[in-house]
Scaffold this motif. Structure first.
Motif, PDB file in Angstrom:
ATOM      1  N   ARG A 175      -6.976   5.155  -0.083  1.00 14.64           N
ATOM      2  CA  ARG A 175      -7.574   6.481  -0.250  1.00 14.64           C
ATOM      3  C   ARG A 175      -8.583   6.761   0.860  1.00 14.64           C
ATOM      4  N   GLU A 230      -5.875   0.273  -3.373  1.00 19.56           N
ATOM      5  CA  GLU A 230      -6.030   1.705  -3.639  1.00 19.56           C
ATOM      6  C   GLU A 230      -7.280   2.250  -2.949  1.00 19.56           C
ATOM      7  N   PRO A 238       0.000   3.804  -3.217  1.00 18.65           N
ATOM      8  CA  PRO A 238      -1.303   4.480  -3.187  1.00 18.65           C
ATOM      9  C   PRO A 238      -1.507   5.392  -1.984  1.00 18.65           C
ATOM     10  N   TRP A 273       0.804  -1.220   0.000  1.00 18.33           N
ATOM     11  CA  TRP A 273       0.000   0.000   0.000  1.00 18.33           C
ATOM     12  C   TRP A 273       0.837   1.269   0.000  1.00 18.33           C
TER      13      TRP A 273
END
Length: 567
Positions: free
Chosen positions: A261, A257, A216, A213
């Motif tokens: 986010r 992603e 992202p 991760w």
């Protein structure tokens, strides 16, 4: 970078002195020091002479000296393990000094002279080492800044120490004048740490650069312009917590992603209000159809700050509508994830690539509404008509309500009705419990009359079809009290209920029976009372069949046979 190089050279040299590491609050000065400078400093045993002291709450020079001495002793004991510390007499001295210091703090009147003696002895060993002072601007009100600066000068000039002072720009308040008057006499230089946004984020994520991760999250933080090192580290912390629930197994890039986010924005919202993060409510308002921005006369009733928040959320394009989103919200709010819920939600999110593409198409359809003021109502309606069927089975009722209201606003009432029937249809079989009141209104209250009417019809239809077997299984498999199952049991013949109990072999059997029996504790609901009575009668009939059956019913539920009660 130049600051890191200069700091490294300073602490690696043998020349005493004092320098300042300064910069804006939150950019990562302490983190840089601890994770880039000190880690390298401690690679070689002969360099392990280090003390770190926070001035937070320190109220006197004596307290500060004691803090330095304790930091020195603890580091030397735990890290250096020098031969001279192995001596029983010297080891006894340190233990006695720490114990006595705590005791003397409680007896200042009788122990003042002795306390001073211990302070002097403890502080005596602080020499020829690297000393870092942090949180200068948060020192106690009774500590004179001149005394602190005098101590820094003394350590550098008389104790051959290399002293680094970490300072937040603009935070000294009334002490600023004292600092300005004396800093040139005390420090040989000042290093200003003002990293770029990218540098701060990379510093905060350096320990996680090998994770799936990392990229992202870095991109999400850059998009949100988050330059506060604490928020960067907190985002990394929550990402690790979330990924730990699925044992860090590889996930689809789209899944990673999406989680990245969402976590970045939630941390910014929940923990970053002081640096401009939008309130969580603003994000949730965007998730549903929010037509309240304008007042009745068409004017925008939002404050300037609210418009800025909404712009940030709109530009970021986040919609909280999945089970994973809700699990992430709960985690960031509480500080820890519900591991079982989080794991199941992430695996569900990751499991269906086709579903992900359908969700993306649905999200893009909403962009046609949120991202422009153009008169594109027909385009919005067409996009909704094309994408809604692909997500109807997984959408939250609040999002159904938002979509329905928007379709009516665009004059597409028939499409709104179609959306509702489609959504309810997915939940009219084994998922009928999702239409129960507690689940329907769990995230946000549903008040659309047509939605409620169609749901009521679906429930009534299923209730007529729901047999005793299905009702008993539904009651046992669901937390809470499903109304359809209760109604079906309440209307069932006792003989059918007995047949269901006879055919059930499950470790949850007694728990489910007891749960139905306990419905009798709600005399205000006729169905609850009748269901409880039917189950009581069924147990009484079973108790008449044999001594074994009677023993079970009596021991399990305190129910005897009808014949026994007659006697």
């Amino acid at each position: 970078m130049a600051v890191e190089t200069v700091l490294g050279d300073f602490v690696s040299s043998k020349e005493p002195g004092a320098i300042v590491l300064r910069g804006p609050w939150g950019v990562g000065k302490t983190y840089l020091w601890q994770h880039r400078i000190v880690t390298k400093l401690l690679e070689k045993p002969w360099k392990k002479r280090y003390s770190y002291v926070s001035l937070f709450g320190v109220n006197s020079l004596a307290e500060l000296k004691t803090a330095v001495a304790i930091a020195t002793e603890e580091f030397d004991r735990d890290a250096r393990k020098q031969k001279r510390l192995k001596g029983s007499a010297f080891r006894w001295f340190w233990r006695a000094w720490r114990w006595a210091s705590d005791l003397l703090a409680l007896t200042p009147r009788s122990g003042t002279a002795l306390s001073k003696l211990f302070d002097r002895i403890g502080f005596y060993v602080v020499r020829d080492r690297i000393v870092c002072f942090d949180d200068v601007e948060r020192h106690g009100k009774l500590l004179d800044l001149k005394d602190f600066l005098g101590l820094v000068s003394y350590l550098a000039e008389q104790r051959s120490c290399r002293v680094v002072v970490i300072l937040n720009d603009g935070q000294l308040g009334s002490d600023q004048a004292v600092w300005d008057d004396h800093r040139e006499k005390v420090f040989q230089g000042e290093l200003t740490y003002a990293p770029s946004l990218t540098q701060t984020i990379e510093l905060g994520l350096q320990e996680d650069s090998s994770t799936q991760w990392y990229v992202p999250v870095r991109e999400a933080l850059e998009e949100l312009q988050i330059s506060n090192i604490r928020l960067v580290r907190r985002t990394a912390k929550f990402m690790n917590l979330a990924m730990d629930t699925v044992e860090n197994r590889p996930l689809r890039p789209e899944t990673v992603e999406s989680i990245s986010r969402t976590v970045a924005m939630l941390v910014y919202s929940i923990h970053g209000r002081g640096v401009g993060g939008p309130p969580l409510q603003r994000i949730q308002d965007r998730t549903r159809l929010n037509l309240g921005a304008a007042s009745g006369n068409g004017e925008d009733a939002r404050t300037e700050q609210e418009r800025n928040w909404d712009q940030v959320v709109s530009d970021y394009g986040l919609y909280l509508y999945t089970a994973t989103d809700q699990a992430l919200v709960n985690m960031v709010q509480s500080g820890f994830p519900d591991k079982l819920v989080m794991s199941a939600a992430i695996q569900e999110l990751d499991g269906d690539s086709e579903l992900q593409s359908r969700k993306l198409a649905w999200s893009n359809a909403w962009h046609l509404y949120h991202d422009t003021v153009a008169e594109n109502g027909a385009e919005i309606a067409d996009a909704f008509e094309q994408t809604w069927p692909g997500v109807s089975e997984v959408e939250h009722p609040a999002n159904l309500q938002s979509a329905v209201r928007l379709m009516r606003l665009l004059g597409r009432d028939e499409l709104a009705t179609q959306f509702i029937k489609n959504w309810v249809g997915h939940r009219s079989g084994k998922r009928i419990n999702e239409l129960d009141h507690d689940q329907l209104h769990w995230f946000r209250r549903i008040d659309d009359p047509e939605i409620l009417q169609i749901i009521e019809k679906a429930q009534a239809l299923v209730q007529r079809k729901l047999g005793v077997r299905e009702a008993f299984d539904l009651f046992g498999s669901k937390d809470g009290y499903p109304p359809l199952a209760i109604a079906a049991i309440a209307d069932s013949p006792v003989s059918e209920l007995v047949a269901v109990l006879d055919a059930t072999v499950s470790e949850d059997l007694t728990k489910t029976i007891r749960k139905v029996l306990q419905l009798g504790g709600n005399p205000g609901d006729a169905n609850w009372m009748r269901a409880s009575q039917k189950m009581t009668e069924a147990c009484e009939l079973i108790a008449t069949r044999s001594p074994l059956a009677a023993d079970r019913m009596q021991n399990w539920f305190g129910i005897g046979s009808v014949a026994d009660e007659g006697d």
